[in-house]
Structure formats: C-alpha cells, structure tokens
Motif scaffolding. Structure first.
Motif, PDB file in Angstrom:
ATOM      1  N   ASN A  54       0.780  -1.239   0.000  1.00  0.00           N
ATOM      2  CA  ASN A  54       0.000   0.000   0.000  1.00  0.00           C
ATOM      3  C   ASN A  54       0.810   1.287   0.000  1.00  0.00           C
ATOM      4  OD1 ASN A  54      -2.894  -1.103   0.475  1.00  0.00           O
ATOM      5  ND2 ASN A  54      -1.637  -2.173   1.973  1.00  0.00           N
ATOM      6  N   LYS A  70       2.016   3.572  -1.752  1.00  0.00           N
ATOM      7  CA  LYS A  70       2.054   4.166  -3.088  1.00  0.00           C
ATOM      8  C   LYS A  70       2.966   5.381  -3.139  1.00  0.00           C
ATOM      9  CE  LYS A  70      -2.750   2.728  -3.625  1.00  0.00           C
ATOM     10  NZ  LYS A  70      -2.587   1.678  -4.633  1.00  0.00           N
ATOM     11  N   TRP A  85       5.857   4.836  -5.507  1.00  0.00           N
ATOM     12  CA  TRP A  85       5.584   5.129  -6.918  1.00  0.00           C
ATOM     13  C   TRP A  85       5.523   6.637  -7.135  1.00  0.00           C
ATOM     14  CZ3 TRP A  85       2.578   7.632 -10.322  1.00  0.00           C
ATOM     15  CH2 TRP A  85       2.519   7.169 -11.640  1.00  0.00           C
ATOM     16  N   HIS A  86       4.836   7.335  -6.272  1.00  0.00           N
ATOM     17  CA  HIS A  86       4.659   8.786  -6.427  1.00  0.00           C
ATOM     18  C   HIS A  86       5.995   9.517  -6.443  1.00  0.00           C
ATOM     19  CE1 HIS A  86       3.436  12.908  -5.699  1.00  0.00           C
ATOM     20  NE2 HIS A  86       4.063  12.902  -4.538  1.00  0.00           N
ATOM     21  N   ILE A 141      -3.352   2.651  -9.941  1.00  0.00           N
ATOM     22  CA  ILE A 141      -3.077   2.754  -8.510  1.00  0.00           C
ATOM     23  C   ILE A 141      -3.640   4.036  -7.896  1.00  0.00           C
ATOM     24  CG2 ILE A 141      -1.037   1.305  -8.688  1.00  0.00           C
ATOM     25  CD1 ILE A 141       0.673   3.782  -8.552  1.00  0.00           C
ATOM     26  N   ILE A 193      -2.951   7.384  -8.343  1.00  0.00           N
ATOM     27  CA  ILE A 193      -2.119   8.532  -7.992  1.00  0.00           C
ATOM     28  C   ILE A 193      -2.358   9.644  -9.005  1.00  0.00           C
ATOM     29  CG2 ILE A 193       0.194   9.363  -7.476  1.00  0.00           C
ATOM     30  CD1 ILE A 193      -0.828   7.232  -5.586  1.00  0.00           C
TER      31      ILE A 193
END
Length: 401
Positions: free
Chosen positions: A124, A126, A129-130, A178, A180
């Motif tokens: 979780n 994220k 990734w961000h 996802i 974002i």
C-alpha cells in the motif's frame, strides 16, 4: 530441471531439502526493483548464500522466466532447481528451510504487528511510486538509466535511455490503476513525512522494529524505503534531511551483519515479554486508518465476483486474460481527506489472507494477548474481514482455493 513452486508446495519442498544445499541460491532482480530490495535484504540478514543476476541474463530469459510463467522480479532459483516468484512465497519457503535467525517473532503480539507492517508496507505504500515518477526533474535521468541497465547492463548511454524509457512509459500508464492523480499528491507527501517521523523516533532507541533481530515487518519496509525512497534522488534527499536515522537503517539493512555499531550492546533477540514499542504502534495506527478501506472495498468486490461465479472451479486462475495479479474492478476509498479512485487489487486479499489464517489459529490466551493491541491500533475491522472464497496461487496466477 527447473521446477516452479506454488505456495502449497513450498513446505514440502523446503522440508525435503533443509539447509543450504549444494551451491548458492540465485536472485534475479534489480536495484531499482521494489520487491528485490525486500528479498535481497532478507537473504543477507539470514546469512543465505546467493548470487544476484539481472533479468537480462540469458538463463533467466531462456529458462527461469518461461518456467515461472512470469517476468516479474524478483524470482528466486534454489540450488535444487526450484523457481519461486513472489516474496511471500519465497519467505515461506526460506523461513522453513533456514529457521535461524528467525524473521518471525515468536510472541503473538510481535508476530501480528510484523505481519501487519509487512502487509501494509508491501502492498500500500504508493508513496514509493509517487516519489519516483511524479518528480521527473530530479529523478528521471537516474531512474531511466537504472532500468536501462537491467536490460543492457554494459550498454551505451543511448541504449540505457532507450530501454529505460520503455519502462518509464509503462509506469505512466500504470498511474490510473493505482490512483495517484495530482489531487492525491499532497496526501502522498504527508504519508511519507509521517512515516519518516515515526521511524526516526523508533530508530533512535531500537535497531529494528522489535528489538535486536530484523523481522518480516522490517523486510516489508525495505521494499519502498530502499529501492525507491532510499535511492531515487528526490525522496533520498528528503530522507537524509528529515530522517537520517532511517537512512542509516536502510544502509544497515543491506549488510549481512545483524548487530549495528550504533546498537552494539543490544542483544540479537526480539524484545522480551512480547513487547511492541509505542513507536511501532503509532505507525500501525496510521496504516490502519489509511489502508483498511482499501481491503474492505476490495473484499466487497470479491464477494460480488464470487456471487456472480458460484461454480467457479477450485485452483483455476480468476483472470480470464491470464493476468497474474488481476484487478476486481474500480474502488473509491478515502485517504487523508481525498477520494482515491483505483483498481481493486485482488493480490492484496491473498496477502491479507495469510494474516487472517494465522490469526485464526491462535489459542484463546494468545488472541486475548493481542486484543488490546488490535483495539489500540484500529486493526479490528481489518482482522474481521472474511473472504467469500479462499485464495491461492497456481502457476503464479491468483486462483480460488
């Protein structure tokens, strides 16, 4: 002969080949890879002899990947020729084959907390990734060439940019899956800062989450905190400035030594009396508030899918397009004052199921020992989740059991 192992085969295979075996394990992965960072750290801290190879290696492309039916990294090949994909399956296999030092705390409170941290961090965060892809100016040159080196490790700059940009374009396409979107950026940044602050306070007094040994919770955190947040230029800068103890922990998690020089007098053991430090509880409270809605909404979609497929065969992959980790549809969940629209990750339910199944086996006394912590962290709703059908993995594809 290469033999892929599913989750229901790993215990028998590990029991048949205890100890190190003849020759090292081979880890196929990359330094820019989220889950490779988690696995590499585990292998080092467990003292398991291994060599690392890139996914461009000819043996991976010609033998390992086809046998596993997967290009996802990491993939682990054992000295006996077993091939394992997915870190949860790897750890299940390796922990049984190499029980010392244990990555699973013996006490029920610490074990539950470790499972929850691993679940939340592995699935979780994220923010990883961000902070990699939404800051192209400071990050892109480094990240693109890192991925390029995975395909052409000795290639020219032009070749690295070519292959790295192929991956970068795929990641841009992954954005909607996802959830974002630009309106979520402030939430992502606050989540990162809160995590750094909680861990900085913790690593002031403890070398690992639960004392002097690294647990599955520590390794779960290494996925995002090393590969993305601890190497990519912008989030690394933030970590070093805001939480230097966290940065030092990331460094030490990549060494084979268990005892760090800062904590030379800390016994290499889990904290006595099944203690879960307040700093870990603080992190778990935040995780439960932020991410429980994702599991609740995804479990509801899975219930709807199961009702629509009442006679779906056991051990048949649930994706009709051969996706290994299919989405069950779209969900809209609250996160830090925003509504996040994202794909419902069925794979996350399979990982949650591990914790639920283990929790169900606890004795009344052990469950009672956990109850106060469960209530304190707000984990009751998550642990009360009931899946419409049990899940498993067959041929590295998510399936109903």
């Amino acid at each position: 002969m290469i033999v892929p192992l599913d989750i229901d085969q790993v215990r028998q295979a590990a029991d048949a080949h205890p100890g190190p075996g003849e020759g090292p394990f081979t880890l196929y992965g990359a330094y820019a890879s989220f889950y490779t960072g988690k696995t590499r750290s585990y292998l080092r801290k467990k003292g398991i002899a291994f060599v690392e190879r890139l996914p461009s290696h000819h043996h991976f492309r010609q033998e390992v990947s086809p046998a596993a039916r997967s290009k996802r990294i990491p993939i682990l090949e054992t000295p006996e020729g077993f091939v394992i994909q997915d870190t949860t399956v790897m750890f299940e296999y390796l922990e049984r084959r190499f029980p010392d030092p244990p990555a699973l705390p013996p006490g029920p409170r610490q074990r539950l907390a470790a499972y929850l941290v691993d679940l939340f961090a592995s699935e979780n965060l994220k923010i990883a990734w961000h902070f990699r892809w939404d800051y192209p100016e400071p990050n892109r040159h480094f990240v693109v060439r890192e991925f390029g080196r995975s395909f052409k490790p000795r290639g020219t700059d032009e070749l690295l940019d070519h292959y790295g940009n192929v991956v970068a374009r795929q990641m841009d396409g992954h954005r909607a899956a996802i959830g974002i979107t630009p309106d979520m950026f402030p939430a992502m940044e606050q989540i990162y800062f809160d995590l750094l602050d909680a861990l900085e306070a913790h690593f002031t007094d403890h070398p690992y989450l639960f004392g002097g040994l690294p647990s599955v919770g520590d390794f779960g955190l290494m996925g995002p905190l090393f590969a993305h947040l601890g190497r990519d230029p912008w989030p690394l800068h933030l970590m070093q400035q805001r939480a230097p103890r966290v940065f030092r922990w990331v460094e030490h998690m990549n060494t084979p030594e268990i005892q760090s020089p800062e904590f030379w007098d800390t016994p290499m053991a889990y904290l006595p009396d099944d203690e879960v430090p307040e700093t870990v509880l603080r992190m778990l409270r935040t995780f439960c508030v932020d991410y429980t809605p994702i599991y609740s909404a995804t479990a509801e979609l899975f219930s709807q899918w199961s009702a629509a497929h009442p006679h779906f065969p056991e051990r048949q992959p649930i994706s009709d397009t051969d996706q290994d980790q299919p989405s069950l549809g779209r969900i809209c969940v609250p996160l830090r004052g925003h509504e996040m629209n994202m794909g419902a990750p069925a794979h996350s339910l399979w990982l949650l199921q591990r914790t639920l199944d283990w929790f169900a086996t606890l004795s009344p006394a052990d469950r009672a020992a956990c109850q106060g912590m469960v209530e304190d962290c707000g984990a009751g709703t998550l642990l009360a989740t009931r899946l419409a059908r049990p899940l498993t993995r067959v041929g590295n594809r998510l399936a109903v059991a």
